[in-house]
Design an enzyme around this catalytic site. Structure first.
Site, PDB file in Angstrom:
ATOM      1  N   TYR A  37      -3.024  -2.310 -10.550  1.00  0.00           N
ATOM      2  CA  TYR A  37      -2.991  -2.136  -9.090  1.00  0.00           C
ATOM      3  C   TYR A  37      -2.206  -3.278  -8.424  1.00  0.00           C
ATOM      4  O   TYR A  37      -1.363  -3.035  -7.556  1.00  0.00           O
ATOM      5  CB  TYR A  37      -4.433  -2.060  -8.554  1.00  0.00           C
ATOM      6  CG  TYR A  37      -4.505  -2.055  -7.042  1.00  0.00           C
ATOM      7  CD1 TYR A  37      -4.222  -0.896  -6.305  1.00  0.00           C
ATOM      8  CD2 TYR A  37      -4.834  -3.217  -6.335  1.00  0.00           C
ATOM      9  CE1 TYR A  37      -4.272  -0.905  -4.916  1.00  0.00           C
ATOM     10  CE2 TYR A  37      -4.892  -3.226  -4.948  1.00  0.00           C
ATOM     11  CZ  TYR A  37      -4.612  -2.067  -4.250  1.00  0.00           C
ATOM     12  OH  TYR A  37      -4.649  -2.077  -2.869  1.00  0.00           O
ATOM     13  N   TYR A  62      -4.238   4.084   8.058  1.00  0.00           N
ATOM     14  CA  TYR A  62      -5.658   3.696   8.088  1.00  0.00           C
ATOM     15  C   TYR A  62      -6.338   4.159   9.376  1.00  0.00           C
ATOM     16  O   TYR A  62      -6.112   5.283   9.814  1.00  0.00           O
ATOM     17  CB  TYR A  62      -5.816   2.172   7.895  1.00  0.00           C
ATOM     18  CG  TYR A  62      -5.013   1.636   6.754  1.00  0.00           C
ATOM     19  CD1 TYR A  62      -5.287   2.048   5.459  1.00  0.00           C
ATOM     20  CD2 TYR A  62      -3.963   0.758   6.951  1.00  0.00           C
ATOM     21  CE1 TYR A  62      -4.543   1.581   4.388  1.00  0.00           C
ATOM     22  CE2 TYR A  62      -3.218   0.280   5.886  1.00  0.00           C
ATOM     23  CZ  TYR A  62      -3.508   0.699   4.609  1.00  0.00           C
ATOM     24  OH  TYR A  62      -2.776   0.245   3.578  1.00  0.00           O
ATOM     25  N   VAL A 100       1.125  -3.927   3.768  1.00  0.00           N
ATOM     26  CA  VAL A 100       0.937  -5.206   4.483  1.00  0.00           C
ATOM     27  C   VAL A 100       2.136  -6.152   4.419  1.00  0.00           C
ATOM     28  O   VAL A 100       2.128  -7.181   5.097  1.00  0.00           O
ATOM     29  CB  VAL A 100      -0.306  -6.025   4.045  1.00  0.00           C
ATOM     30  CG1 VAL A 100      -1.575  -5.509   4.643  1.00  0.00           C
ATOM     31  CG2 VAL A 100      -0.385  -6.190   2.571  1.00  0.00           C
ATOM     32  N   LYS A 144       0.461   3.420  -2.920  1.00  0.00           N
ATOM     33  CA  LYS A 144      -0.715   4.291  -3.092  1.00  0.00           C
ATOM     34  C   LYS A 144      -0.316   5.771  -3.080  1.00  0.00           C
ATOM     35  O   LYS A 144      -0.968   6.604  -3.708  1.00  0.00           O
ATOM     36  CB  LYS A 144      -1.747   4.004  -1.999  1.00  0.00           C
ATOM     37  CG  LYS A 144      -2.353   2.590  -2.098  1.00  0.00           C
ATOM     38  CD  LYS A 144      -3.164   2.252  -0.846  1.00  0.00           C
ATOM     39  CE  LYS A 144      -3.796   0.854  -0.937  1.00  0.00           C
ATOM     40  NZ  LYS A 144      -4.476   0.479   0.316  1.00  0.00           N
ATOM     41  N   SER A 152       0.797  -1.239   0.000  1.00  0.00           N
ATOM     42  CA  SER A 152       0.000   0.000   0.000  1.00  0.00           C
ATOM     43  C   SER A 152       0.828   1.286   0.000  1.00  0.00           C
ATOM     44  O   SER A 152       0.264   2.366  -0.179  1.00  0.00           O
ATOM     45  CB  SER A 152      -0.927   0.018   1.206  1.00  0.00           C
ATOM     46  OG  SER A 152      -2.001  -0.845   0.961  1.00  0.00           O
TER      47      SER A 152
HETATM   48  N1  GLN Z   1      -2.042  -5.282  -2.115  1.00  0.00           N
HETATM   49  C1  GLN Z   1      -2.718  -5.115  -0.868  1.00  0.00           C
HETATM   50  C2  GLN Z   1      -4.217  -5.196  -1.054  1.00  0.00           C
HETATM   51  O1  GLN Z   1      -4.728  -4.611  -1.967  1.00  0.00           O
HETATM   52  C3  GLN Z   1      -2.341  -3.818  -0.264  1.00  0.00           C
HETATM   53  C4  GLN Z   1      -2.983  -3.605   1.095  1.00  0.00           C
HETATM   54  C5  GLN Z   1      -2.066  -3.011   2.103  1.00  0.00           C
HETATM   55  O2  GLN Z   1      -0.851  -2.941   1.970  1.00  0.00           O
HETATM   56  N2  GLN Z   1      -2.660  -2.600   3.200  1.00  0.00           N
HETATM   57  O3  GLN Z   1      -4.920  -5.813  -0.302  1.00  0.00           O
END
Ligand code: GLN
Length: 304
Positions: free
Chosen positions: A188, A240, A258, A64, A61
């Site tokens: 993505y 988050y 993650v 992003k 993430s």
């Molecule tokens: N690739 C992961 C997902 O879309 C990214 C989520 C994350 O890093 N929190 O679920």
């Protein structure tokens, strides 16, 4: 500095046992839960590292933030925020609930999965072009042309990414995204699979902290304005539904992934990269929280 980093890592690394590695993307299960590493780069580009800083992991993430920057470069801030909101969220990163009936016609913010998939959809380009732009921007901001993506993690997430698929199709039905949903998701999943280390993350953090002053940008847009926007978004949504507590206890704008990475920006001072795949219940690195909290206190980095 290196002694301080080593001490903070040593003080915290045993806490790994209170978390667990992500397993909803099968390829991420292979991570070593005990890993814990950090890099800090100052304005003179001095690099200080300690612990397992030389391990590679996927950006997840944290991509992003880079995708958001690319979308802004492509279509401008105003157009981007017609499809995605500015506000933080008390829901987990993979929430679907804002997309239910009679709810907002925007994705809530660019850091949760719905908003991030919408952001990727807004980047200009066909096929793999959106992903290639994100990859190139990661390479530029990290000053590392060798960065690439991990094919196994990409395939693993693509094969199991039904929740993201559901989110994306729901957004298409509500006109938040348009075009070929599978292609958007493919871009993505690839952006999340970009392979980096803590030095790459610290370099990206420093580029943002420095207001992109050494970065050539091919768009007629104020670099300082982009960095302020990214730092604001990281502050209220980067961790988050833990972003509030993070701001109080750590006070450094950050973005987690993650796989256990954290990108942190100390404006006008430092870029910081952290890696520790033992996660807390919010999907943030558990060791990242305790290490950065202690380091922030030690080096007086809390912005607030
Ligand atoms: N690739 C992961 C997902 O879309 C990214 C989520 C994350 O890093 N929190 O679920």
């Amino acid at each position: 500095m290196e002694k301080i980093l080593q001490r903070v890592i040593d003080n915290n690394r045993n806490l790994y046992k209170y978390g667990k590695v992500a397993d909803y993307i099968p390829a991420l299960k292979n991570a070593n839960i005990k890993d814990c590493g950090i890099s800090i780069i100052d304005k003179d580009k001095n690099i200080f590292s300690a612990g397992d800083y030389n391990k590679k992991f996927t950006i997840q993430s944290i991509s992003k933030i880079i995708a958001l920057m690319q979308a802004i470069l492509d279509i401008g801030i105003e157009e981007v925020f017609k499809k995605v909101g500015y506000e933080g969220s008390e829901k987990p990163f993979n929430t679907i609930s804002y997309l239910g009936e009679n709810k907002t016609e925007k994705a809530i913010n660019p850091m949760i999965n719905s908003g991030a998939i919408a952001i990727t959809s807004l980047i200009k380009g066909e096929g793999d072009e959106k992903f290639n732009k994100i990859l190139n921007l990661v390479r530029t901001l990290a000053s590392n042309p060798n960065i690439d993506y991990d094919r196994d993690v990409y395939i693993s997430e693509k094969n199991t990414g039904d929740r993201n698929r559901a989110i994306a199709y729901l957004m298409k039905s509500k006109n938040i995204i348009g075009g070929d949903v599978e292609s958007i998701l493919d871009n993505y999943f690839k952006q999340c699979s970009i392979n980096i280390d803590t030095i790459d993350l610290a370099n990206i953090g420093l580029s943002i902290a420095n207001r992109f002053k050494d970065i050539e940008i091919n768009a007629d847009i104020d670099k300082k304005k982009i960095s302020s926007l990214l730092i604001a978004i990281m502050t209220h949504s980067g961790m988050y539904n833990f972003s509030g507590q993070w701001s109080v206890e750590v006070g450094i704008p950050s973005k987690s992934g993650v796989a256990g990475g954290i990108l942190s920006v100390v404006p006008d001072k430092y870029g910081i990269g952290f890696f520790g795949p033992s996660l807390d219940k919010n999907g943030n690195s558990l060791l990242g929280h305790s290490v950065l909290k202690e380091l922030s206190k030690e080096l007086n980095l809390n912005l607030f």
